[in-house]
Design a protein around this motif. Structure first.
Motif, PDB file in Angstrom:
ATOM      1  N   LYS A 168       0.817  -1.211   0.000  1.00  0.00           N
ATOM      2  CA  LYS A 168       0.000   0.000   0.000  1.00  0.00           C
ATOM      3  C   LYS A 168       0.856   1.268   0.000  1.00  0.00           C
ATOM      4  N   VAL A 169       2.099   1.150   0.441  1.00  0.00           N
ATOM      5  CA  VAL A 169       2.982   2.325   0.473  1.00  0.00           C
ATOM      6  C   VAL A 169       3.575   2.600  -0.900  1.00  0.00           C
ATOM      7  N   VAL A 170       3.743   1.552  -1.716  1.00  0.00           N
ATOM      8  CA  VAL A 170       4.407   1.714  -3.014  1.00  0.00           C
ATOM      9  C   VAL A 170       3.705   2.738  -3.901  1.00  0.00           C
ATOM     10  N   PRO A 171       2.364   2.715  -4.084  1.00  0.00           N
ATOM     11  CA  PRO A 171       1.745   3.744  -4.938  1.00  0.00           C
ATOM     12  C   PRO A 171       1.978   5.164  -4.445  1.00  0.00           C
ATOM     13  N   VAL A 172       2.007   5.345  -3.130  1.00  0.00           N
ATOM     14  CA  VAL A 172       2.259   6.682  -2.587  1.00  0.00           C
ATOM     15  C   VAL A 172       3.682   7.122  -2.930  1.00  0.00           C
ATOM     16  N   ALA A 173       4.636   6.198  -2.807  1.00  0.00           N
ATOM     17  CA  ALA A 173       6.017   6.536  -3.152  1.00  0.00           C
ATOM     18  C   ALA A 173       6.155   6.825  -4.647  1.00  0.00           C
ATOM     19  N   GLN A 174       5.422   6.069  -5.469  1.00  0.00           N
ATOM     20  CA  GLN A 174       5.445   6.331  -6.912  1.00  0.00           C
ATOM     21  C   GLN A 174       5.005   7.755  -7.217  1.00  0.00           C
ATOM     22  N   MET A 175       3.882   8.138  -6.638  1.00  0.00           N
ATOM     23  CA  MET A 175       3.357   9.473  -6.903  1.00  0.00           C
ATOM     24  C   MET A 175       4.297  10.547  -6.376  1.00  0.00           C
ATOM     25  N   GLY A 176       4.953  10.275  -5.235  1.00  0.00           N
ATOM     26  CA  GLY A 176       5.879  11.253  -4.687  1.00  0.00           C
ATOM     27  C   GLY A 176       7.090  11.466  -5.580  1.00  0.00           C
ATOM     28  N   VAL A 177       7.646  10.368  -6.122  1.00  0.00           N
ATOM     29  CA  VAL A 177       8.810  10.495  -7.002  1.00  0.00           C
ATOM     30  C   VAL A 177       8.431  11.212  -8.289  1.00  0.00           C
ATOM     31  N   ILE A 178       7.267  10.859  -8.851  1.00  0.00           N
ATOM     32  CA  ILE A 178       6.833  11.510 -10.092  1.00  0.00           C
ATOM     33  C   ILE A 178       6.577  12.995  -9.858  1.00  0.00           C
ATOM     34  N   GLY A 179       5.950  13.315  -8.724  1.00  0.00           N
ATOM     35  CA  GLY A 179       5.738  14.733  -8.410  1.00  0.00           C
ATOM     36  C   GLY A 179       7.031  15.481  -8.196  1.00  0.00           C
ATOM     37  N   MET A 180       8.029  14.814  -7.610  1.00  0.00           N
ATOM     38  CA  MET A 180       9.328  15.453  -7.412  1.00  0.00           C
ATOM     39  C   MET A 180      10.013  15.716  -8.753  1.00  0.00           C
ATOM     40  N   ILE A 181       9.870  14.771  -9.687  1.00  0.00           N
ATOM     41  CA  ILE A 181      10.488  14.968 -10.999  1.00  0.00           C
ATOM     42  C   ILE A 181       9.830  16.134 -11.732  1.00  0.00           C
ATOM     43  N   VAL A 182       8.511  16.233 -11.628  1.00  0.00           N
ATOM     44  CA  VAL A 182       7.783  17.261 -12.370  1.00  0.00           C
ATOM     45  C   VAL A 182       7.986  18.647 -11.753  1.00  0.00           C
ATOM     46  N   ALA A 183       7.872  18.741 -10.434  1.00  0.00           N
ATOM     47  CA  ALA A 183       7.883  20.063  -9.787  1.00  0.00           C
ATOM     48  C   ALA A 183       8.963  20.179  -8.729  1.00  0.00           C
ATOM     49  N   GLY A 184      10.062  19.430  -8.858  1.00  0.00           N
ATOM     50  CA  GLY A 184      11.104  19.489  -7.841  1.00  0.00           C
ATOM     51  C   GLY A 184      11.805  20.827  -7.757  1.00  0.00           C
ATOM     52  N   ASP A 185      11.905  21.543  -8.882  1.00  0.00           N
ATOM     53  CA  ASP A 185      12.587  22.831  -8.856  1.00  0.00           C
ATOM     54  C   ASP A 185      11.851  23.862  -8.019  1.00  0.00           C
ATOM     55  N   ARG A 186      10.553  23.632  -7.764  1.00  0.00           N
ATOM     56  CA  ARG A 186       9.801  24.536  -6.888  1.00  0.00           C
ATOM     57  C   ARG A 186       9.642  23.962  -5.482  1.00  0.00           C
ATOM     58  N   ILE A 187       9.764  22.629  -5.354  1.00  0.00           N
ATOM     59  CA  ILE A 187       9.589  22.007  -4.043  1.00  0.00           C
ATOM     60  C   ILE A 187      10.825  22.196  -3.173  1.00  0.00           C
ATOM     61  N   PHE A 188      12.034  22.024  -3.748  1.00  0.00           N
ATOM     62  CA  PHE A 188      13.253  22.118  -2.950  1.00  0.00           C
ATOM     63  C   PHE A 188      13.427  23.501  -2.308  1.00  0.00           C
ATOM     64  N   PRO A 189      13.194  24.627  -3.018  1.00  0.00           N
ATOM     65  CA  PRO A 189      13.301  25.925  -2.325  1.00  0.00           C
ATOM     66  C   PRO A 189      12.284  26.092  -1.209  1.00  0.00           C
ATOM     67  N   MET A 190      11.106  25.454  -1.335  1.00  0.00           N
ATOM     68  CA  MET A 190      10.096  25.563  -0.285  1.00  0.00           C
ATOM     69  C   MET A 190      10.533  24.876   0.999  1.00  0.00           C
ATOM     70  N   ILE A 191      11.373  23.835   0.887  1.00  0.00           N
ATOM     71  CA  ILE A 191      11.815  23.120   2.088  1.00  0.00           C
ATOM     72  C   ILE A 191      13.216  23.565   2.523  1.00  0.00           C
ATOM     73  N   GLY A 192      13.696  24.657   1.950  1.00  0.00           N
ATOM     74  CA  GLY A 192      14.956  25.236   2.397  1.00  0.00           C
ATOM     75  C   GLY A 192      16.188  24.740   1.690  1.00  0.00           C
ATOM     76  N   ILE A 193      16.046  24.054   0.559  1.00  0.00           N
ATOM     77  CA  ILE A 193      17.203  23.571  -0.196  1.00  0.00           C
ATOM     78  C   ILE A 193      17.345  24.459  -1.425  1.00  0.00           C
ATOM     79  N   ALA A 194      18.335  25.311  -1.411  1.00  0.00           N
ATOM     80  CA  ALA A 194      18.492  26.265  -2.517  1.00  0.00           C
ATOM     81  C   ALA A 194      18.983  25.582  -3.782  1.00  0.00           C
ATOM     82  N   HIS A 195      19.879  24.627  -3.638  1.00  0.00           N
ATOM     83  CA  HIS A 195      20.441  23.947  -4.805  1.00  0.00           C
ATOM     84  C   HIS A 195      20.008  22.475  -4.761  1.00  0.00           C
ATOM     85  N   PRO A 196      19.212  22.018  -5.724  1.00  0.00           N
ATOM     86  CA  PRO A 196      18.769  20.615  -5.733  1.00  0.00           C
ATOM     87  C   PRO A 196      19.954  19.672  -5.813  1.00  0.00           C
ATOM     88  N   PRO A 197      19.822  18.450  -5.261  1.00  0.00           N
ATOM     89  CA  PRO A 197      20.936  17.486  -5.304  1.00  0.00           C
ATOM     90  C   PRO A 197      21.195  17.000  -6.723  1.00  0.00           C
TER      91      PRO A 197
END
Length: 229
Positions: A124-153
């Protein structure tokens, strides 16, 4: 974004929503099962005017002297618990038909053999992780500054460089992992609550003749009365 990019993004999201719907939708209620010796209910206005029951004596229903009367299958239950996600249903249905033909009146019940609770939880956790990774790929450039990471890894930049390939790989890998976690590999046969064959122990499926002989030995085993020596 062109049409092909929209399809590559929309298809994983549609499949993910479909998996979530199938995962959390409760199974339909089982229809009421009739007992082996209980005839189906017929409305009064559909019953024939005169019905005289006739007993047919088949050779396969005759019991040796000292045994129980009637067919050997009546009053007995065989449970076949199998892995649904492993595509074992066809084998289970074949065994069910064979047993019902060999032992008239036998009640054969098919049921799913679930995996252990930890595997079910991870599935049951796998689909949630799938969606999280896909969302990170699509909008990671806006998510990382929101959590205090200026330069993405660096790993994010490598995934973002091949965005659609990374999303497709994430979806296929997640589906494979979810299918593995939902499978138990079981094909367990019980007769009146007694285990007569276990694929988990034997590492193989039972043959039709083998299973028929095992059920026959269990059904025709003489009962020992309480207090007898």
């Amino acid at each position: 974004m062109d049409r092909s990019q929209l399809i590559l993004i929309g298809l994983p999201i549609f499949l993910f929503c479909s998996d979530l719907f199938n995962l959390f939708t409760p199974p339909p209620p089982k229809p009421p099962s009739l007992r082996p010796n209980q005839p189906p209910h017929i409305p009064h206005h559909q019953r024939p005017a005169a019905f005289i029951p006739e007993t047919l004596n088949f050779p396969s229903q005759k019991q040796p002297s000292g045994g129980l009367g009637g067919a050997v299958g009546y009053g007995n239950t065989v449970e076949i618990n199998f892995c649904v996600s492993c595509s074992f249903k066809g084998t289970a249905v074949t065994m069910k038909k064979m047993l019902e033909t060999a032992f008239p009146g036998l009640d054969v019940v098919l049921a799913n053999y679930p995996p252990p609770p930890p595997k079910r939880l991870l599935a049951k956790v796998v689909p949630v992780a799938q969606m999280g990774v896909i969302g990170m790929i699509v909008a990671g450039d806006r998510i990382f500054p929101m959590i205090g990471i200026a330069h993405p890894p660096a790993w994010f930049n490598s995934l973002r460089a091949n965005r659609f390939g990374s999303m497709a790989s994430t979806w296929l890998l997640g589906n494979f992992l979810q299918s593995y976690l939902q499978s138990s590999g079981a094909f367990e046969v019980l007769c009146n609550g007694e285990l007569v064959f276990s694929k988990l122990k034997e590492g193989r499926f039972p043959g039709e003749i083998e299973l028929r002989d095992l059920i026959s030995k269990t059904l025709t085993r003489p009962s020992i009365a309480a207090g007898s020596y």
